[in-house]
Design an enzyme around this catalytic site. Structure first.
Site, PDB file in Angstrom:
ATOM      1  N   HIS A   1     -11.645 -10.087 -11.384  1.00  0.00           N
ATOM      2  CA  HIS A   1     -11.257  -8.681 -11.221  1.00  0.00           C
ATOM      3  C   HIS A   1     -12.507  -7.800 -11.183  1.00  0.00           C
ATOM      4  CE1 HIS A   1      -7.251 -10.180 -12.605  1.00  0.00           C
ATOM      5  NE2 HIS A   1      -6.878  -9.345 -11.663  1.00  0.00           N
TER       6      HIS A   1
ATOM      7  N   HIS B   1     -13.057  -8.040  -5.465  1.00  0.00           N
ATOM      8  CA  HIS B   1     -11.593  -8.113  -5.388  1.00  0.00           C
ATOM      9  C   HIS B   1     -11.041  -6.761  -4.908  1.00  0.00           C
ATOM     10  CE1 HIS B   1      -7.401  -8.832  -6.337  1.00  0.00           C
ATOM     11  NE2 HIS B   1      -7.408  -7.846  -7.227  1.00  0.00           N
TER      12      HIS B   1
ATOM     13  N   ASP C   1      -2.588  -7.822  -2.889  1.00  0.00           N
ATOM     14  CA  ASP C   1      -3.161  -8.167  -4.191  1.00  0.00           C
ATOM     15  C   ASP C   1      -3.075  -9.674  -4.480  1.00  0.00           C
ATOM     16  OD1 ASP C   1      -4.405  -7.434  -6.530  1.00  0.00           O
ATOM     17  OD2 ASP C   1      -2.574  -6.815  -7.558  1.00  0.00           O
TER      18      ASP C   1
HETATM   19  P1  AMP Z   1      -4.154  -8.193 -10.069  1.00  0.00           P
HETATM   20  O1  AMP Z   1      -4.362  -8.611 -11.474  1.00  0.00           O
HETATM   21  O2  AMP Z   1      -3.743  -6.764  -9.868  1.00  0.00           O
HETATM   22  O3  AMP Z   1      -5.280  -8.557  -9.175  1.00  0.00           O
HETATM   23  O4  AMP Z   1      -2.899  -9.009  -9.561  1.00  0.00           O
HETATM   24  C1  AMP Z   1      -3.033 -10.298  -9.104  1.00  0.00           C
HETATM   25  C2  AMP Z   1      -2.444 -11.249 -10.097  1.00  0.00           C
HETATM   26  O5  AMP Z   1      -1.867 -12.318  -9.378  1.00  0.00           O
HETATM   27  C3  AMP Z   1      -3.456 -11.899 -11.013  1.00  0.00           C
HETATM   28  O6  AMP Z   1      -3.742 -11.137 -12.130  1.00  0.00           O
HETATM   29  C4  AMP Z   1      -2.760 -13.190 -11.352  1.00  0.00           C
HETATM   30  O7  AMP Z   1      -1.801 -12.978 -12.342  1.00  0.00           O
HETATM   31  C5  AMP Z   1      -2.037 -13.511 -10.076  1.00  0.00           C
HETATM   32  N1  AMP Z   1      -2.829 -14.404  -9.231  1.00  0.00           N
HETATM   33  C6  AMP Z   1      -3.629 -14.097  -8.201  1.00  0.00           C
HETATM   34  N2  AMP Z   1      -4.180 -15.193  -7.673  1.00  0.00           N
HETATM   35  C7  AMP Z   1      -3.725 -16.225  -8.392  1.00  0.00           C
HETATM   36  C8  AMP Z   1      -3.937 -17.615  -8.341  1.00  0.00           C
HETATM   37  N3  AMP Z   1      -4.717 -18.198  -7.435  1.00  0.00           N
HETATM   38  N4  AMP Z   1      -3.316 -18.363  -9.259  1.00  0.00           N
HETATM   39  C9  AMP Z   1      -2.523 -17.805 -10.176  1.00  0.00           C
HETATM   40  N5  AMP Z   1      -2.285 -16.505 -10.268  1.00  0.00           N
HETATM   41  C10 AMP Z   1      -2.870 -15.710  -9.391  1.00  0.00           C
HETATM   42 ZN    ZN Z   2      -5.788  -6.857  -8.076  1.00  0.00          ZN
END
Ligand code: AMP
Ligand code: ZN
Length: 606
Positions: free
Chosen positions: A288, A292, A435
């Protein structure tokens, strides 16, 4: 030729609309290293930089070698040539014949663009399309019942850990469901939308490739790929010396002509973007971080532009969408909402355990936008500001993953109804999909993002262990089933999200297509001629998802083999493996490896 007034130094000579270089749009701002320093006058520095950087500026003033007037590079070359002439006029060096030839060339280039625009789109301004009929409210209000679609997942379909993680992260309790007032979406005039789209696309391509912008050449080159689905944001970040978010933000606000439209002060924009970058870097997160932020913003742009959804939106809505994407994880702490709640953090306290991080991202970034040196919203009217803020809040709150299943369900219900899709809901789904889009990008990008996210999860797991808390699913660096988690994430989260978003885009854009056809102004890249009744969207994500899932399946099989081998090895080391003594731990079955965190609370983690 007598010296004319010094137009090159005159702001008004540098037009601000529709593809002319906007003064506010000069990327002189990007050369600054100190966000607080004042901008140098950009016009003359831009003029000289053009002259120095382009061969068209240094050769003689003949027009024979200039590109044909109707080619994409003509206007760019033409602008460089005119700048060069302006510079030389000041020194009294331009022969009259050269001036004549070059002005003739410039006029022809402008005429070719003008003819091109008007012949591509029939003049439909007199017949703008009526907005769709408003629909009764009652049907929409039926849509807010919560359910947990995980209950439909077969118990054996995924390992327990993955299931627990899905439940913990992507579901929430009933009472957090948000309702919005009904808002009737309106189509802009079709002619206006198409004309604007064509103009903006073309002009922006030229502006982006222009050497007049003070962007490092390598960055400039990479920014040309901003419209691509699998845009390599990591490469951009390296070329940009760690400033990918700033360049992506600047580029997009220019592209959609928002800098001009909302009179965004260059210095404030620069300060805003630099402060955003600093906030994203505050906790040094592997995932994060500002890359990103840049990635999600570029992906949102890809969806808006490739689908032409941007035509359905007002400038203010496009502005809010880009800003929402830019800020959506601002000052992310590298830990989940659930971690904040479990540890009773300040943020959890402040936001009453509800959308803890998302509330912070919004609050902290609006604080920046309100500050004197970064107030990019200071030319919005009170009403515009209110609308902008409401939309940004709605979109960023909807990135709380615990809202995921509810969000999809609401949208699916809306798709089955005759009324138009609520714009805020549509844009929220676009941001949500962006996202979680990396599993739908090229494997090299997805693989890198996954490693970075897991590293962030594992760091949280380490902290949970230190604090004596149960380690959250996917956060145990010793036991997490990486490949399986990714298959689960693709199957249960990403794929369904993109499927619903695709249907939503089709529902929104099919009427636009029909209207456009009736105006005989169909854009062939967007509308499939073979099926005249339906808008056909290009869906590059579908192939990537399938490919990536297969790769993870292969990886899962290998991992399972490896675990078996290790288990056998362990067993062979222990002489009497049936007797449990104090010194030897029985191996933990792989699919029960991670402790189960109680998810019956329905509280989501992000
Ligand atoms: P954000 O935190 O706003 O970036 O939302 C994206 C969320 O999606 C992450 O915090 C994770 O919970 C989930 N996520 C994204 N990519 C993955 C991945 N490769 N494996 C598991 N969870 C993921
Ligand atoms: Zn995000």
């Amino acid at each position: 030729v007598a010296n004319p007034p010094d137009r090159a130094k005159d702001d008004s000579s540098v037009g601000a609309k529709n593809g002319q270089l906007s003064r506010a749009g000069s990327l002189t701002v990007l050369r600054r290293t100190n966000s607080k320093s004042k901008l140098a006058s950009s016009s003359s520095s831009r003029t000289s930089s053009i002259a120095e950087s382009d061969s068209y500026a240094s050769v003689d003033l003949g027009t024979d070698k200039l590109p044909p007037i109707d080619t994409p590079e003509a206007s760019h070359v033409c602008s460089i040539r005119l700048r060069n002439i302006l510079r030389r006029i000041q020194n009294g060096e331009v022969p009259k014949e050269d001036l004549y030839k070059n002005l003739e060339y410039a006029a022809s280039v402008l005429e070719s663009v003008y003819v091109d625009e008007t012949s591509t789109v029939k003049d439909t301004t007199k017949n703008s399309i009526e907005p769709p009929t408003p629909q009764p409210k009652s049907s929409k209000e039926r849509l807010t019942d919560e359910d947990d679609e995980l209950s439909e997942v077969e118990p054996d379909a995924v390992p327990t850990e993955v299931r627990d993680w899905l439940a913990l992260t992507f579901t929430r309790s009933m009472n957090n469901v948000r309702r919005r007032g009904q808002e009737k979406p309106k189509f802009r005039s079709v002619a206006h939308a198409i004309r604007a789209g064509i103009m903006v696309d073309r002009i922006y391509r030229r502006l982006s490739s222009s050497s007049t912008l003070h962007i490092p050449p390598a960055v400039l080159q990479l920014l040309k790929g901003m419209d691509d689905w699998s845009f390599d944001v990591f490469a951009l970040n390296s070329a940009a010396d760690g400033h990918s978010l700033k360049y992506v933000g600047y580029e997009l606000l220019q592209k959609y002509d928002l800098v001009t439209k909302y009179k965004i002060n260059s210095s404030m924009l620069d300060s805003f973007l630099l402060q955003l970058e600093a906030g994203y870097s505050k906790y040094k997160n592997p995932y994060h971080n500002l890359v990103h932020g840049a990635d999600v913003t570029q992906t949102v742009h890809n969806i808006l532009s490739q689908s032409k959804l941007a035509h359905w939106l007002t400038d203010l809505e496009v502005f809010a969408t880009i800003v929402a994407a830019l800020i959506h994880d601002f000052e992310h702490t590298g830990t989940t909402n659930n971690f904040h709640i479990q540890t009773g953090s300040e943020f959890a306290l402040l936001y009453n355990d509800k959308a803890v991080l998302e509330n912070h991202h919004i609050c902290a970034s609006f604080r920046i936008m309100r500050s004197e040196e970064s107030n990019i919203l200071n030319h919005l009217s009170r009403e515009e500001y209110r609308e902008f803020r409401a939309l940004v809040i709605e979109m960023v709150l909807a990135t709380d993953m615990s809202f995921h299943f509810q969000q999809l369900k609401n949208m699916k219900n809306l798709l089955g109804m005759p009324e138009n899709i609520d714009k805020q809901k549509a844009l929220s789904l676009v941001l949500h999909c962006a996202d979680i889009s990396h599993p739908a990008k090229d494997w090299s990008l997805h693989h890198r993002w996954t490693n970075q996210l897991l590293e962030e999860f594992f760091k949280q797991g380490d902290r949970e262990q230190e604090l004596g808390l149960p380690i959250s699913p996917l956060c145990d660096r010793e036991k997490t089933l990486v490949a399986e988690s990714q298959i689960g994430f693709i199957d249960f989260i990403v794929d369904p999200s993109f499927t619903v978003m695709t249907e939503m885009l089709e529902k929104i854009l099919t009427p636009l297509q029909k209207a456009a056809r009736s105006e005989e102004a169909i854009s062939e890249e967007v509308f499939d001629k073979s099926d005249k009744s339906k808008y056909v969207l290009s869906t590059p994500w579908a192939d990537c998802l399938a490919i990536n899932k297969n790769k993870w399946k292969e990886q899962a099989a290998k991992d399972a083999e490896e675990r078996k081998r290790k288990e056998a090895e362990e067993k062979s080391k222990v002489p009497n493996s049936n007797t449990n003594n104090n010194t030897t731990k029985a191996p933990v079955p792989a699919d029960k490896a991670t402790p189960v965190v109680n998810c019956s609370t329905g509280k989501g983690g992000n």
